[in-house]
Design a protein around this motif. Sequence first.
Motif, PDB file in Angstrom:
ATOM      1  N   TRP A   1      -4.344   6.681  -3.275  1.00 30.22           N
ATOM      2  CA  TRP A   1      -3.594   5.516  -2.804  1.00 30.22           C
ATOM      3  C   TRP A   1      -3.418   4.520  -3.946  1.00 30.22           C
ATOM      4  O   TRP A   1      -4.292   4.347  -4.792  1.00 30.22           O
ATOM      5  CB  TRP A   1      -4.318   4.836  -1.640  1.00 30.22           C
ATOM      6  CG  TRP A   1      -4.121   5.520  -0.314  1.00 30.22           C
ATOM      7  CD1 TRP A   1      -4.500   6.780   0.014  1.00 30.22           C
ATOM      8  CD2 TRP A   1      -3.522   4.963   0.858  1.00 30.22           C
ATOM      9  NE1 TRP A   1      -4.173   7.064   1.314  1.00 30.22           N
ATOM     10  CE2 TRP A   1      -3.569   5.953   1.865  1.00 30.22           C
ATOM     11  CE3 TRP A   1      -2.961   3.730   1.157  1.00 30.22           C
ATOM     12  CZ2 TRP A   1      -3.063   5.745   3.137  1.00 30.22           C
ATOM     13  CZ3 TRP A   1      -2.463   3.515   2.442  1.00 30.22           C
ATOM     14  CH2 TRP A   1      -2.509   4.521   3.416  1.00 30.22           C
TER      15      TRP A   1
ATOM     16  N   TRP B   1      -1.381   7.758   7.828  1.00 37.02           N
ATOM     17  CA  TRP B   1      -1.425   6.620   6.897  1.00 37.02           C
ATOM     18  C   TRP B   1      -1.822   5.329   7.616  1.00 37.02           C
ATOM     19  O   TRP B   1      -2.620   4.551   7.106  1.00 37.02           O
ATOM     20  CB  TRP B   1      -0.067   6.465   6.215  1.00 37.02           C
ATOM     21  CG  TRP B   1       0.292   7.618   5.329  1.00 37.02           C
ATOM     22  CD1 TRP B   1      -0.575   8.457   4.702  1.00 37.02           C
ATOM     23  CD2 TRP B   1       1.604   8.074   4.999  1.00 37.02           C
ATOM     24  NE1 TRP B   1       0.107   9.412   3.985  1.00 37.02           N
ATOM     25  CE2 TRP B   1       1.454   9.198   4.152  1.00 37.02           C
ATOM     26  CE3 TRP B   1       2.887   7.647   5.313  1.00 37.02           C
ATOM     27  CZ2 TRP B   1       2.548   9.877   3.625  1.00 37.02           C
ATOM     28  CZ3 TRP B   1       3.977   8.318   4.784  1.00 37.02           C
ATOM     29  CH2 TRP B   1       3.806   9.428   3.961  1.00 37.02           C
TER      30      TRP B   1
ATOM     31  N   LEU C   1       0.854  -1.195   0.000  1.00 32.99           N
ATOM     32  CA  LEU C   1       0.000   0.000   0.000  1.00 32.99           C
ATOM     33  C   LEU C   1       0.883   1.235   0.000  1.00 32.99           C
ATOM     34  O   LEU C   1       1.718   1.413   0.887  1.00 32.99           O
ATOM     35  CB  LEU C   1      -0.902   0.012   1.234  1.00 32.99           C
ATOM     36  CG  LEU C   1      -1.789  -1.211   1.468  1.00 32.99           C
ATOM     37  CD1 LEU C   1      -2.499  -1.082   2.807  1.00 32.99           C
ATOM     38  CD2 LEU C   1      -2.795  -1.351   0.341  1.00 32.99           C
ATOM     39  N   ARG C   2       0.682   2.109  -1.006  1.00 33.14           N
ATOM     40  CA  ARG C   2       1.433   3.368  -1.071  1.00 33.14           C
ATOM     41  C   ARG C   2       0.455   4.531  -0.969  1.00 33.14           C
ATOM     42  O   ARG C   2      -0.397   4.704  -1.840  1.00 33.14           O
ATOM     43  CB  ARG C   2       2.227   3.459  -2.369  1.00 33.14           C
ATOM     44  CG  ARG C   2       3.107   4.717  -2.451  1.00 33.14           C
ATOM     45  CD  ARG C   2       3.870   4.752  -3.746  1.00 33.14           C
ATOM     46  NE  ARG C   2       2.971   4.798  -4.889  1.00 33.14           N
ATOM     47  CZ  ARG C   2       3.215   4.185  -6.041  1.00 33.14           C
ATOM     48  NH1 ARG C   2       4.297   3.458  -6.200  1.00 33.14           N
ATOM     49  NH2 ARG C   2       2.352   4.288  -7.042  1.00 33.14           N
ATOM     50  N   PRO C   3       0.555   5.331   0.097  1.00 28.20           N
ATOM     51  CA  PRO C   3      -0.412   6.425   0.276  1.00 28.20           C
ATOM     52  C   PRO C   3      -0.133   7.595  -0.654  1.00 28.20           C
ATOM     53  O   PRO C   3       0.952   7.748  -1.207  1.00 28.20           O
ATOM     54  CB  PRO C   3      -0.206   6.828   1.737  1.00 28.20           C
ATOM     55  CG  PRO C   3       1.193   6.430   2.048  1.00 28.20           C
ATOM     56  CD  PRO C   3       1.492   5.225   1.210  1.00 28.20           C
TER      57      PRO C   3
ATOM     58  N   TRP D   1      -2.108   0.392  -4.740  1.00 27.86           N
ATOM     59  CA  TRP D   1      -1.845  -0.888  -4.093  1.00 27.86           C
ATOM     60  C   TRP D   1      -1.367  -1.898  -5.134  1.00 27.86           C
ATOM     61  O   TRP D   1      -1.646  -1.784  -6.334  1.00 27.86           O
ATOM     62  CB  TRP D   1      -3.078  -1.406  -3.363  1.00 27.86           C
ATOM     63  CG  TRP D   1      -4.339  -1.479  -4.186  1.00 27.86           C
ATOM     64  CD1 TRP D   1      -5.310  -0.527  -4.284  1.00 27.86           C
ATOM     65  CD2 TRP D   1      -4.739  -2.569  -5.032  1.00 27.86           C
ATOM     66  NE1 TRP D   1      -6.303  -0.937  -5.130  1.00 27.86           N
ATOM     67  CE2 TRP D   1      -5.995  -2.198  -5.597  1.00 27.86           C
ATOM     68  CE3 TRP D   1      -4.207  -3.799  -5.353  1.00 27.86           C
ATOM     69  CZ2 TRP D   1      -6.678  -3.025  -6.487  1.00 27.86           C
ATOM     70  CZ3 TRP D   1      -4.881  -4.635  -6.222  1.00 27.86           C
ATOM     71  CH2 TRP D   1      -6.104  -4.251  -6.774  1.00 27.86           C
TER      72      TRP D   1
ATOM     73  N   GLU E   1      -5.858   1.447  -7.727  1.00 27.60           N
ATOM     74  CA  GLU E   1      -5.869   2.698  -6.978  1.00 27.60           C
ATOM     75  C   GLU E   1      -7.051   2.711  -6.024  1.00 27.60           C
ATOM     76  O   GLU E   1      -8.020   1.970  -6.191  1.00 27.60           O
ATOM     77  CB  GLU E   1      -5.944   3.899  -7.920  1.00 27.60           C
ATOM     78  CG  GLU E   1      -4.736   4.093  -8.802  1.00 27.60           C
ATOM     79  CD  GLU E   1      -4.852   5.362  -9.622  1.00 27.60           C
ATOM     80  OE1 GLU E   1      -5.914   6.023  -9.549  1.00 27.60           O
ATOM     81  OE2 GLU E   1      -3.880   5.697 -10.326  1.00 27.60           O
TER      82      GLU E   1
ATOM     83  N   GLN F   1      -7.745   9.398  -0.125  1.00 21.97           N
ATOM     84  CA  GLN F   1      -7.976   7.981  -0.383  1.00 21.97           C
ATOM     85  C   GLN F   1      -7.879   7.656  -1.868  1.00 21.97           C
ATOM     86  O   GLN F   1      -7.371   6.602  -2.251  1.00 21.97           O
ATOM     87  CB  GLN F   1      -9.347   7.586   0.156  1.00 21.97           C
ATOM     88  CG  GLN F   1      -9.703   6.123  -0.107  1.00 21.97           C
ATOM     89  CD  GLN F   1     -10.994   5.731   0.584  1.00 21.97           C
ATOM     90  OE1 GLN F   1     -11.313   6.267   1.625  1.00 21.97           O
ATOM     91  NE2 GLN F   1     -11.731   4.823  -0.024  1.00 21.97           N
TER      92      GLN F   1
ATOM     93  N   CYS G   1      -5.109   2.781   7.086  1.00 20.41           N
ATOM     94  CA  CYS G   1      -5.048   1.319   6.946  1.00 20.41           C
ATOM     95  C   CYS G   1      -5.946   0.642   7.977  1.00 20.41           C
ATOM     96  O   CYS G   1      -6.622  -0.347   7.670  1.00 20.41           O
ATOM     97  CB  CYS G   1      -3.602   0.842   7.104  1.00 20.41           C
ATOM     98  SG  CYS G   1      -2.498   1.371   5.768  1.00 20.41           S
TER      99      CYS G   1
END
Length: 369
Positions: free
Chosen positions: A27, A117, A18-20, A29, A41, A24, A121
């Motif tokens: 993001w 972040w 997961l990259r923030p 993934w 995304e 939302q 999650c």
Amino acid sequence: MNWLERWQAPRSSTWLLLRPGHGQAAWNWLHLADGRREAGEGAPPSPGGARVALILPGNHCSHSQLAAPPGLKRDEWPLLLEERLLQPAESIRCGCISRQGNQLELVSVDQALLSQWLSQCADWGLSVERCWAEFQLLADTPAGTALCWQRSPDLLLLKGVTELSRPHWLAWPTLLGSNLPAPWPSLQSETFGGAWPARLAALELLPSLFDLRPARQMRLCLPSAPGQWRLIAACVLLGLLWSGLWLTQQWRQSEVYKAQVVALTGPAASPRQAAQLLKRQRQAEEDRQLRLRQIEQLQTAMQQWLQAQPAWHISASSFDGLRWTLQLRGDQPPEAATWEAIAQRVGVPVAVAGDEDQLQLVFDLGAAS
């Protein structure tokens, strides 16, 4: 499968990365399972047994390699970066990805961002097990080479190693142009694009920046056979012997580090004071190197001017560590703007005094540091 086989069995190699981003919707993934990749995304899918890793965006983390005094605790690492990052130590979260002697390779991120972040999650019902910087996903390269990841149209991520085997990271906004700073132009680079690298580093071997797993109750299936008890006793004895040897070695190495720090800074009352003294010495050395470069630039500029003005020459020169003083003799004094132009080129102020055939120039290098 007995208890020993269960303990030695490898863990699942499926991952949900997961990259923030900013909100939302931004993001990204990446789901890795059985050699397959699925990316997207926004809100990530259910991990389905995959291990979850939070990936710190490259433009939101800082990479440093610094000398740490002996005895410096993990929660004191931000003190080494306080002046470099211009942030209070308590607002920084630091993780270590390698340690060679007293050299720490640290990655830092804003604590408030990290908390935000992790909270997102948790809202998705995800338990984050690992935390990596985006650069860690790139495979290591040989000395003198680099990887250039065009992660998005406006961001270029670079990871490389100089000929001196020193690792470097850089998050470069493309709006700054293509003229990269040193040492990147000297490194042989491989460029690729995409939201995620096509070839990832071995994730199971990557050191996590922070331990984010919740505390768990460990359940142990006790053996019943006498042979298994003897095996456990042998393992415990070997562990105790190894721990004793390791502690002895660490104590000896710590004494060596303490002696090195005392030789550099003098006696210090605490590791924090030693870290502050090391920072001051490092800053003083950086200031000295800056002034030496400024002196070289001023000397070059003055030499060019004297070659164009044969009627003038330097009669005396001195440098006290902060100010460079020149005595000039000649005919037809130049305009004061000449000296201002030379000083501005180097970034230092200049004071001019004297009459028509004798001038004194004082370049104040201390005012620019």
